[in-house]
Enzyme design. Structure first.
Site: not given
Ligand SMILES: NC(=O)c1ccc[n+]([C@@H]2O[C@H](COP(=O)([O-])OP(=O)(O)OC[C@H]3O[C@@H](n4cnc5c(N)ncnc54)[C@H](O)[C@@H]3O)[C@@H](O)[C@H]2O)c1
Ligand SMILES: [Zn+2]
Length: 455
Positions: A267, A309, A337, A347, A352, A356, A375
């Site tokens: 996704k 998660e 996953k 989905e 899937r 959630n 989140h």
């Molecule tokens: N495609 C999918 O199936 C799916 C599933 C779950 C979430 N998501 C998406 O993922 C996003 C959230 O991702 P996330 O929680 O990974 O956070 P993110 O990518 O938004 O990053 C969060 C923060 O952590 C920092 N960061 C990242 N890696 C780092 C590291 N190794 N060291 C220091 N800082 C670091 C980033 O710069 C940012 O400030 C949401 O937009 C959500 O919609 C997508």
């Molecule tokens: Zn989630």
């Protein structure tokens, strides 16, 4: 198509490798039918030793037919007899219709398992050893993945690899914060060109994607790498899905959320003015390269978000995955996953949806906070509500995630929940066999949501 998405997962390997047992487990985890070709032969033609007495060629003919039937059937997990791949036409069919995984075993273990089984080719230890070596060459040529257990085979089936080394020329779309902290290593002479995108969620905008479309110097055979958290892999994957109508990409997640969730499953997407993830595409990464060392710099609140998660996944899998050391915890979550994704890659069947668990409440709380709530923190609370409605203990969530009720707008949260559900209040709850979707009375849902909100 990547790995076993839309394809059979075919298990090959020597007798005694445990293909039948593993196959059954993989079929359960991926919710696919299971075909054990030896068992099928015996059901239809009688005991294999007796068939062998009529001559091996006759047995191989029958085997070829049974395997062909299985491969022509619905997407399944298929365990093949050890010698099935000796047939050229079977190998050809496998290449077209299956992700071929070699279940490995050492010769002594295999011998100890089958020596007294009456199998025609397991009567003499020395001959057994020769056959083992001979077959290994055939398996090696055909296999697209190898492993000894369900977890590693599931990871192989979606090309999830525990290493971050990049082996080909590629365009890296990197979170600017991550790029200032970490460098991607390329093997040999692989050349990496980097484009920075804003840190975190700020990158998931149409403007960022448009800039990338305009600036990327990348042909149809080029590779994109998404290097960052879920936000970055989402935007990199979406760019890969749309640039020149689709180029291949690799996800290199650097957050815990990315490693256990966002980077896996194809996704991709960005946010629009109407809301989160409203423009997107299914576009599976060719590989997901996970390197837990990147987590060393992750801020504690981002780690906590990831643990929500992890706890969700552990609850669904029925195992205390959150107690394991990082690398094992991550690979087990990623494997779970992967299994759910393989059961319903686009989905369509709704399976899937079990991923959630707790998320209906989480999304409502996020909306009620005007999207100020993280989140992961919302998911921790959502898990509490889901467990309460499931009539199950909440101690794990309390101990590992310690969620506290949040001050958000109750009305907005409730409205968002109703809008999210569009009528029937179907929720993912947890039962003895994992997650399932069920209808819950509105008043109970409202009560559960209220309990998560502080005055
Ligand atoms: N495609 C999918 O199936 C799916 C599933 C779950 C979430 N998501 C998406 O993922 C996003 C959230 O991702 P996330 O929680 O990974 O956070 P993110 O990518 O938004 O990053 C969060 C923060 O952590 C920092 N960061 C990242 N890696 C780092 C590291 N190794 N060291 C220091 N800082 C670091 C980033 O710069 C940012 O400030 C949401 O937009 C959500 O919609 C997508
Ligand atoms: Zn989630």
């Amino acid at each position: 198509m990547v790995g076993a998405v839309d394809k059979h997962l075919a298990l090959i390997g020597f007798m005694g490798a445990g293909k039948s047992k593993l196959g059954r487990e993989l079929a359960r985890l991926t919710n696919r039918p299971f075909v054990d070709t030896d068992r099928e032969i015996e059901n239809r033609f009688g005991p294999i030793p007796e068939l062998f007495e009529r001559g091996e060629p006759e047995f191989r003919r029958i085997e070829e037919q049974i395997v062909a039937e299985a491969l022509a059937g619905p997407t399944a997990v298929i365990a093949l007899g050890g010698g099935a791949v000796l047939s050229e036409s079977t190998r050809k069919r496998l290449r077209h219709t299956a992700f071929v995984a070699w279940v490995t075993v050492d010769v002594d273990t295999a011998w100890s398992r089958v020596r007294n089984s009456g199998r025609p080719l397991a009567r003499d230890r020395e001959e057994f050893g020769h056959l083992f070596d001979e077959r290994a060459d055939v398996y090696d040529l055909l296999a697209q993945g190898t492993g000894e257990d369900a977890s590693s085979l599931l990871l192989e089936s979606l090309h999830v690899i525990l290493s971050s080394e990049i082996a080909c020329d590629a365009t890296v779309i990197a979170d600017e914060r991550v790029a200032s902290l970490h460098e991607l290593t390329a093997v040999d002479s692989a050349k990496l060109t980097t484009y920075l995108v804003p840190a975190g969620e700020q990158a998931k905008t149409p403007a960022v994607v448009e800039r990338l479309w305009n600036e990327l110097e990348l042909g149809r055979d080029g590779w994109i790498i998404g290097f960052g958290g879920g936000s970055t892999t989402d935007v990199a994957g979406f760019t890969a899905a749309t640039h020149l109508r689709g180029v291949r990409w690799v996800a290199v997640p650097t957050t815990l959320v990315g490693m256990v969730d966002a980077a896996i499953g194809g996704k991709t997407g960005i946010n629009t003015e109407q809301g989160k993830n409203l423009a997107g595409a299914f576009h599976f990464p060719w590989e997901v390269r996970i390197d837990p060392r990147f987590l060393a710099t992750l801020p504690p609140e981002e780690r906590r978000a990831g643990m929500a998660e992890v706890v969700k996944t552990g609850l669904l899998a029925g195992e205390a995955l959150w107690e394991r050391p990082d690398e094992q915890m991550i690979s087990a979550c990623a494997a779970f996953k992967s299994a759910v994704v393989l059961s319903d890659p686009y989905e369509r069947q709704g399976r899937r949806a079990i991923l959630n668990l707790g998320h209906t409440f989480a999304h409502a709380l996020e909306a009620g906070s005007g999207y100020a709530l993280r989140h992961g923190d919302a998911v921790a609370l959502g898990l509490l509500a889901a467990l309460r409605l499931s009539g199950r203990p909440t101690d794990v969530v309390e101990e590992v995630l310690a969620p506290e009720p949040v001050r958000v707008d109750r009305e907005r949260a409730w409205d968002a929940l109703l809008r999210d559900k569009k009528g029937a209040l179907n929720l993912v709850l947890l039962g003895d066999d994992g997650g399932y979707v069920t209808q819950v009375p509105e008043a109970d849902v409202k009560h559960a949501l209220d309990e998560l909100i502080a005055d």
